[in-house]
Enzyme design. Structure first.
Site: not given
Ligand code: C5P
Length: 417
Positions: A228-231, A294
């Site tokens: 995943g990512n931090r968006s 994102a």
């Protein structure tokens, strides 16, 4: 937030507090006191059941306002009609929310004053459930709750502990202090000023269908892990709120986030980049597309059917590129009047942003610097520069809510260009 630094956290907020018919109604008296201490104006409405537990007079004494108890009270209706009251609220809070009330809300009933107010308002809704633990755990209650959550309703509690009938389990109303803290947090998440009473509402985007992608995507590696990512999704959600406040018909395709759906916005939840692409293409045609998500650039070649076990000192996984949703949408020019992309960069911002503007055939790109304090992915603040073929505009650091409003004004201008 519009409040100044030292102002109480709910200063000036107009809360419509609806009391459901459960023994926890007595705790709502303390909640009124705390909400007022936090600076809110509190208008109380009670169900018939609630009045069996606590008198309207007690709430009137604490809220300082006459309490609403019936749809058919002509004197109260004359002072402020129930539709007017539903519009007055910046947020509607139900505490305690009984199983019956949750069911009525989930099904859109309007069979008493409280249910009617909830149906008639466009303000965000918060429920703090309280009931017997078997009623709470019943699949019917859980399904109703799921429906309400999907609609963007904020759910606070219940908490585990002793219940009125001498039993114990999940069903206790959250403490008034915790409810106030959650309300303050909810206001800050997308900025309560994004709600209709605070957002500059207008007609800048009236008649336009605006499709927005927001949040991260999760690419599953196996049944328990993902990439995943931090968006946080805050920027995309603020844009959706601001576009709806400007009269647009807004569809928000959202990756996994913990944000409430802004009022008047149709939200479609997705998980992976592939699902986001499918949902975005299915929601077309649109007049404006804003790619604020994102999106993962790579996804695993295959998702392991079983949990990947540890073995050896290193692990190599193979990834493939995901489809570029924004570029694909921009290539479909039939209906689109404006395609807007985002560029999160750590350096050489203008060069990379302009390259994306041309490569992806966008009309506008909003670039911001990530990896700096007080801005970017998880922050409530953001600064940005917008670039288009023959122009640019700098937006100094401000709340994501305010930035979204300013960006939409620019988008409306570019639409005319
Ligand atoms: O190329 P880059 O990922 O930096 O571009 C960012 C922009 O492209 C964002 O607007 C993002 O939503 C969009 N994007 C997309 N699909 C991808 C990758 C990025 O729509 N697979």
């Amino acid at each position: 937030m519009t409040a100044t630094r030292n102002a109480p956290p709910l200063q000036g907020k107009r809360l419509l507090l609806c009391i459901g018919g459960g023994i926890a109604a007595y705790k709502a008296l303390e909640l009124v006191r705390r909400l007022r201490e936090a600076g809110a104006q509190v208008q109380v409405a009670m169900t018939a059941g609630a009045q069996q537990f606590v008198t309207p007079l007690s709430f009137q004494a604490l809220s300082g306002l006459p309490v609403r108890t019936s749809l058919w009270d002509s004197a109260a209706e004359q002072a402020m009609g129930h539709i007017e009251l539903a519009r007055w609220a910046d947020r509607v809070v139900i505490a305690p929310a009984t199983a019956d009330l949750l069911a009525r809300l989930a099904h859109g009933l309007a069979d008493d004053l409280v249910a009617t107010l909830c149906l008639a308002t466009t303000a965000p809704l918060t429920v703090a459930p309280a009931m017997n633990h078997r009623m709470w755990l019943h699949p019917a209650t859980q399904a109703n709750l799921q429906t309400l959550r999907q609609r963007g309703v904020q759910v606070i509690g219940p908490v585990d502990g002793p219940l009125a009938e001498g039993e114990s389990g999940p069903g206790r109303l959250s403490e008034p202090e915790a409810i106030v803290a959650a309300l303050v947090q909810a206001g800050e998440d997308i900025g309560d000023e994004a709600a209709p009473a605070f957002a500059p509402s207008g007609e800048l985007l009236a008649g336009q269908r605006v499709l927005i992608s927001a949040g991260p995507t999760y690419e599953d590696l196996d049944p328990v892990r993902y990439l995943g990512n931090r968006s946080s999704g805050k920027m995309g959600y603020a844009l959706a709120a601001a576009a709806a406040a400007q009269g647009a018909q807004v569809v928000l395709v959202s990756g996994p986030v913990s944000l409430a759906t802004p009022p008047g916005v149709e939200r479609i939840d997705v998980r992976s980049a592939a699902q986001m692409r499918e949902a975005v293409l299915a929601a077309m045609p649109a007049d404006i597309y804003i790619g604020a998500a994102a999106v993962a650039d790579y996804t695993p070649v295959k998702v392991a059917a079983q949990k990947i076990k540890k073995s050896g000192q290193s692990l190599t996984l193979e990834f493939v590129r995901t489809p570029d949703i924004l570029a694909e949408v921009a290539a479909q020019t039939q209906s689109l009047k404006l395609v807007v992309g985002f560029a999160a960069e750590t350096h050489d911002i203008e060069r990379y942003a302009r390259a994306k503007l041309t490569d992806k055939r966008l009309d506008l790109i909003i670039a911001n610097q990530v990896g700096v304090a007080d801005g970017g992915f998880e922050s409530d603040q953001n600064a940005a520069t917008a670039y288009w073929a023959d122009g640019e505009r700098v937006f100094p650091a401000t709340s994501k809510t305010r930035l979204a409003e300013q960006l939409l004004e620019l988008i409306a201008q570019r639409l005319q260009a």
